[in-house]
Scaffold this active site. Structure first.
Site, PDB file in Angstrom:
ATOM      1  N   HIS A  66       0.796  -1.229   0.000  1.00 50.30           N
ATOM      2  CA  HIS A  66       0.000   0.000   0.000  1.00 50.30           C
ATOM      3  C   HIS A  66       0.829   1.279   0.000  1.00 50.30           C
ATOM      4  O   HIS A  66       0.284   2.364  -0.252  1.00 50.30           O
ATOM      5  CB  HIS A  66      -0.982   0.021   1.181  1.00 50.30           C
ATOM      6  CG  HIS A  66      -0.376  -0.296   2.518  1.00 50.30           C
ATOM      7  ND1 HIS A  66       0.651   0.433   3.084  1.00 50.30           N
ATOM      8  CD2 HIS A  66      -0.680  -1.270   3.423  1.00 50.30           C
ATOM      9  CE1 HIS A  66       0.944  -0.064   4.274  1.00 50.30           C
ATOM     10  NE2 HIS A  66       0.166  -1.107   4.498  1.00 50.30           N
ATOM     11  N   HIS A 161      -1.928  -0.361  -3.797  1.00 48.91           N
ATOM     12  CA  HIS A 161      -3.215  -0.529  -3.135  1.00 48.91           C
ATOM     13  C   HIS A 161      -3.458   0.692  -2.253  1.00 48.91           C
ATOM     14  O   HIS A 161      -2.620   1.072  -1.447  1.00 48.91           O
ATOM     15  CB  HIS A 161      -3.208  -1.788  -2.264  1.00 48.91           C
ATOM     16  CG  HIS A 161      -3.268  -3.051  -3.049  1.00 48.91           C
ATOM     17  ND1 HIS A 161      -4.413  -3.805  -3.165  1.00 48.91           N
ATOM     18  CD2 HIS A 161      -2.320  -3.690  -3.767  1.00 48.91           C
ATOM     19  CE1 HIS A 161      -4.163  -4.868  -3.915  1.00 48.91           C
ATOM     20  NE2 HIS A 161      -2.906  -4.816  -4.289  1.00 48.91           N
TER      21      HIS A 161
END
Length: 249
Positions: A66, A161
């Site tokens: 992420h 992400h």
């Protein structure tokens, strides 16, 4: 958890989280929360997006996915400071989540620490789009990226992400997977002013019929001639074009 399509008039929240790792039972925490509100299959513009300081380290593998570092979360609120805000945003809605057990487990763990209700007590229901995709496309890849590719949804902005962009993509994926009777020959006009769900009117568009050109017909006959030679008689298509008199009905 329910995997089928919901009532369209229900308030829905497209939801995603990012975390410090894979398992809240090992002390991992939520570091990003995003929810987009949808009513009558349309995003309303209401949303909640929060970055949260986890009060612990972030696993390197998770950070690679992420891209959120602990340093970037300095000064962000702790979960206890935003928990009520999250609960109020989700309350009585249906949650639409890709791989819902993962996010629900983390949310329950965070709420348990604060003595707040579990998700199944807080919301109307939870729909797992991963379970829906596995039912619709068994044996195929059903990650969010794979579904975006399957439905030709632009994900060029998704280099990492992130909860907010994943919610935006998931909202489009969800609408594709639950289209139902919204087909190519019907427009659905819903009168949202009707408190009971509105009157639905269907407008059928004329179908466009494009006839073969003379060149295309000649090429078709030439191809059938080749098939006739191959079977040493009349190919099946000839029989279908000119059925025996008793079969015409």
């Amino acid at each position: 958890m329910q995997a089928g399509p919901p009532e369209s008039s229900m308030r829905q929240i497209i939801l995603d989280t990012e975390t410090t790792g894979l398992d809240p039972d090992q002390g991992h925490r939520i570091i990003e929360f995003a929810g987009l509100e949808m009513i009558n299959r349309k995003l309303t513009g209401q949303h909640l997006h929060l970055y949260i300081h986890p009060e612990r380290d972030i696993d390197p593998d998770a950070e690679r996915v992420h891209g959120i570092s602990l340093a970037s979360l300095e000064g962000k609120p702790r979960f206890a400071q935003v928990a009520e805000q999250m609960a109020d945003f989700m309350r009585d809605a249906e949650l639409i989540i890709h791989n819902a057990p993962f996010d629900v487990k983390f949310l329950n763990a965070e709420f348990d620490r604060l003595g707040l209700p579990k998700i199944n007590q807080l919301v109307a229901q939870v729909t797992d789009t991963l379970a829906m995709a596995r039912d619709q496309f068994p044996g195929k890849r059903n990650s969010l990226d794979a579904l975006c590719d399957r439905f030709d949804i632009d994900r060029s902005n998704r280099t990492l992400h992130g909860a907010l962009i994943d919610c935006e993509l998931l909202s489009e994926v969800y609408l594709w997977m639950t289209r139902g009777q919204e087909s190519l020959v019907m427009d659905i006009d819903v009168d949202t002013g009707n408190a009971q769900g509105g009157d639905i009117q269907f407008e059928r568009k004329p179908l466009l019929v494009k006839r073969a050109s003379a060149e295309e017909l000649a090429a078709h006959q030439a191809y059938l001639g080749e098939l006739d030679k191959a079977v040493k008689g009349s190919c099946l298509w000839r029989t279908l074009e000119n059925p025996p008199a008793g079969d015409a009905a």
